[in-house]
Design a protein around this motif. Structure first.
Motif, PDB file in Angstrom:
ATOM      1  N   VAL A  16     -12.566 -14.535 -40.534  1.00  0.00           N
ATOM      2  CA  VAL A  16     -13.539 -14.355 -39.444  1.00  0.00           C
ATOM      3  C   VAL A  16     -12.831 -14.204 -38.103  1.00  0.00           C
ATOM      4  CG1 VAL A  16     -15.371 -15.515 -38.137  1.00  0.00           C
ATOM      5  CG2 VAL A  16     -15.454 -15.477 -40.631  1.00  0.00           C
ATOM      6  N   LEU A  17     -11.827 -15.017 -37.850  1.00  0.00           N
ATOM      7  CA  LEU A  17     -11.108 -14.912 -36.580  1.00  0.00           C
ATOM      8  C   LEU A  17     -10.385 -13.571 -36.457  1.00  0.00           C
ATOM      9  CD1 LEU A  17      -9.705 -18.535 -36.143  1.00  0.00           C
ATOM     10  CD2 LEU A  17     -11.627 -17.458 -34.938  1.00  0.00           C
ATOM     11  N   SER A  18      -9.864 -13.068 -37.563  1.00  0.00           N
ATOM     12  CA  SER A  18      -9.214 -11.754 -37.544  1.00  0.00           C
ATOM     13  C   SER A  18     -10.214 -10.659 -37.202  1.00  0.00           C
ATOM     14  CB  SER A  18      -8.570 -11.448 -38.896  1.00  0.00           C
ATOM     15  OG  SER A  18      -7.511 -12.327 -39.145  1.00  0.00           O
ATOM     16  N   VAL A  19     -11.408 -10.763 -37.772  1.00  0.00           N
ATOM     17  CA  VAL A  19     -12.452  -9.776 -37.478  1.00  0.00           C
ATOM     18  C   VAL A  19     -12.884  -9.885 -36.017  1.00  0.00           C
ATOM     19  CG1 VAL A  19     -14.845  -9.113 -37.986  1.00  0.00           C
ATOM     20  CG2 VAL A  19     -13.254  -9.580 -39.864  1.00  0.00           C
ATOM     21  N   LEU A  20     -13.125 -11.105 -35.546  1.00  0.00           N
ATOM     22  CA  LEU A  20     -13.558 -11.291 -34.163  1.00  0.00           C
ATOM     23  C   LEU A  20     -12.498 -10.855 -33.156  1.00  0.00           C
ATOM     24  CD1 LEU A  20     -15.396 -14.722 -34.408  1.00  0.00           C
ATOM     25  CD2 LEU A  20     -16.426 -12.476 -34.047  1.00  0.00           C
ATOM     26  N   ALA A  21     -11.229 -11.022 -33.509  1.00  0.00           N
ATOM     27  CA  ALA A  21     -10.139 -10.630 -32.618  1.00  0.00           C
ATOM     28  C   ALA A  21      -9.918  -9.118 -32.622  1.00  0.00           C
ATOM     29  CB  ALA A  21      -8.853 -11.347 -33.014  1.00  0.00           C
ATOM     30  N   GLU A  23      -8.584  -7.445 -35.064  1.00  0.00           N
ATOM     31  CA  GLU A  23      -7.397  -7.100 -35.843  1.00  0.00           C
ATOM     32  C   GLU A  23      -7.750  -6.237 -37.040  1.00  0.00           C
ATOM     33  OE1 GLU A  23      -5.671 -10.857 -36.835  1.00  0.00           O
ATOM     34  OE2 GLU A  23      -5.200 -11.329 -34.753  1.00  0.00           O
ATOM     35  N   MET A  24      -8.997  -6.384 -37.526  1.00  0.00           N
ATOM     36  CA  MET A  24      -9.483  -5.568 -38.648  1.00  0.00           C
ATOM     37  C   MET A  24     -10.998  -5.567 -38.613  1.00  0.00           C
ATOM     38  SD  MET A  24      -8.790  -7.989 -41.970  1.00  0.00           S
ATOM     39  CE  MET A  24      -7.445  -9.009 -41.433  1.00  0.00           C
ATOM     40  N   THR A  25     -11.580  -4.585 -39.237  1.00  0.00           N
ATOM     41  CA  THR A  25     -13.036  -4.528 -39.351  1.00  0.00           C
ATOM     42  C   THR A  25     -13.475  -5.367 -40.533  1.00  0.00           C
ATOM     43  OG1 THR A  25     -13.033  -2.630 -40.836  1.00  0.00           O
ATOM     44  CG2 THR A  25     -13.023  -2.151 -38.458  1.00  0.00           C
ATOM     45  N   ILE A  26     -14.774  -5.590 -40.617  1.00  0.00           N
ATOM     46  CA  ILE A  26     -15.312  -6.323 -41.766  1.00  0.00           C
ATOM     47  C   ILE A  26     -14.997  -5.574 -43.051  1.00  0.00           C
ATOM     48  CG2 ILE A  26     -17.448  -7.036 -42.914  1.00  0.00           C
ATOM     49  CD1 ILE A  26     -18.541  -7.864 -40.197  1.00  0.00           C
ATOM     50  N   ARG A  32      -9.259  -5.826 -48.263  1.00  0.00           N
ATOM     51  CA  ARG A  32      -7.993  -6.544 -48.359  1.00  0.00           C
ATOM     52  C   ARG A  32      -8.125  -7.836 -49.162  1.00  0.00           C
ATOM     53  NH1 ARG A  32      -5.082  -7.657 -42.880  1.00  0.00           N
ATOM     54  NH2 ARG A  32      -4.861  -5.415 -43.053  1.00  0.00           N
ATOM     55  N   GLU A  33      -9.209  -8.573 -48.926  1.00  0.00           N
ATOM     56  CA  GLU A  33      -9.379  -9.881 -49.567  1.00  0.00           C
ATOM     57  C   GLU A  33     -10.197  -9.829 -50.853  1.00  0.00           C
ATOM     58  OE1 GLU A  33      -7.771 -12.489 -48.514  1.00  0.00           O
ATOM     59  OE2 GLU A  33      -7.064 -11.632 -46.627  1.00  0.00           O
ATOM     60  N   GLN A  38     -20.849  -8.289 -47.136  1.00  0.00           N
ATOM     61  CA  GLN A  38     -21.977  -9.163 -46.834  1.00  0.00           C
ATOM     62  C   GLN A  38     -21.517 -10.612 -46.653  1.00  0.00           C
ATOM     63  OE1 GLN A  38     -21.912  -6.979 -49.387  1.00  0.00           O
ATOM     64  NE2 GLN A  38     -23.454  -5.480 -48.773  1.00  0.00           N
ATOM     65  N   SER A  39     -20.598 -11.051 -47.503  1.00  0.00           N
ATOM     66  CA  SER A  39     -20.096 -12.427 -47.385  1.00  0.00           C
ATOM     67  C   SER A  39     -19.385 -12.624 -46.056  1.00  0.00           C
ATOM     68  CB  SER A  39     -19.138 -12.751 -48.527  1.00  0.00           C
ATOM     69  OG  SER A  39     -19.817 -12.816 -49.750  1.00  0.00           O
ATOM     70  N   ILE A  40     -18.511 -11.699 -45.706  1.00  0.00           N
ATOM     71  CA  ILE A  40     -17.766 -11.833 -44.447  1.00  0.00           C
ATOM     72  C   ILE A  40     -18.718 -11.760 -43.256  1.00  0.00           C
ATOM     73  CG2 ILE A  40     -15.988 -10.799 -42.984  1.00  0.00           C
ATOM     74  CD1 ILE A  40     -14.562  -9.960 -45.604  1.00  0.00           C
ATOM     75  N   GLY A  41     -19.703 -10.873 -43.324  1.00  0.00           N
ATOM     76  CA  GLY A  41     -20.691 -10.790 -42.247  1.00  0.00           C
ATOM     77  C   GLY A  41     -21.481 -12.080 -42.097  1.00  0.00           C
TER      78      GLY A  41
END
Length: 102
Positions: A16-21, A23-26, A32-33, A38-41
């Motif tokens: 979540v911090l990577s997305v908010l920063a 660094e990558m999109t959802i 990648r993971e 939907q889970s990440i969102g």
């Protein structure tokens, strides 16, 4: 088909911090993971809501946990007073001399 594996909170936080920063999109994080977008969102929304509630709680007064602890302290103080014969409890004071003579 079985349940998906439980993802540790620290891993969710990192994602979540990577997305908010930025660094990558959802979508990139999901690929990648190997986790659904939907889970990440949902994690992102939960993270932001919890942060909002934390900030609001700081402005409005004590948290539920603080209120619970204050009530517990009051109950214990009352119980000690009852055991102490109703005498007022005094705070501990440091002794000027060592009672053991050490």
């Amino acid at each position: 088909m079985g349940r998906p594996p439980v993802i540790p909170a620290d891993k969710k936080l990192r994602i979540v911090l990577s997305v908010l920063a930025g660094e990558m999109t959802i979508a990139e994080a999901a690929r990648r993971e190997k986790i659904s977008e939907q889970s990440i969102g949902r994690w992102k929304a939960e993270f932001l809501e919890a942060g909002k509630q934390g900030l609001l709680a700081g402005k409005s007064g004590p948290t539920t946990r603080e209120q619970q602890l204050e009530a517990e302290v009051a109950d214990l103080t009352q119980a000690l007073g009852d055991v102490n014969g109703g005498r007022k409890l005094t705070p501990f004071r440091r002794l000027k001399t060592d009672p053991l003579g050490l």
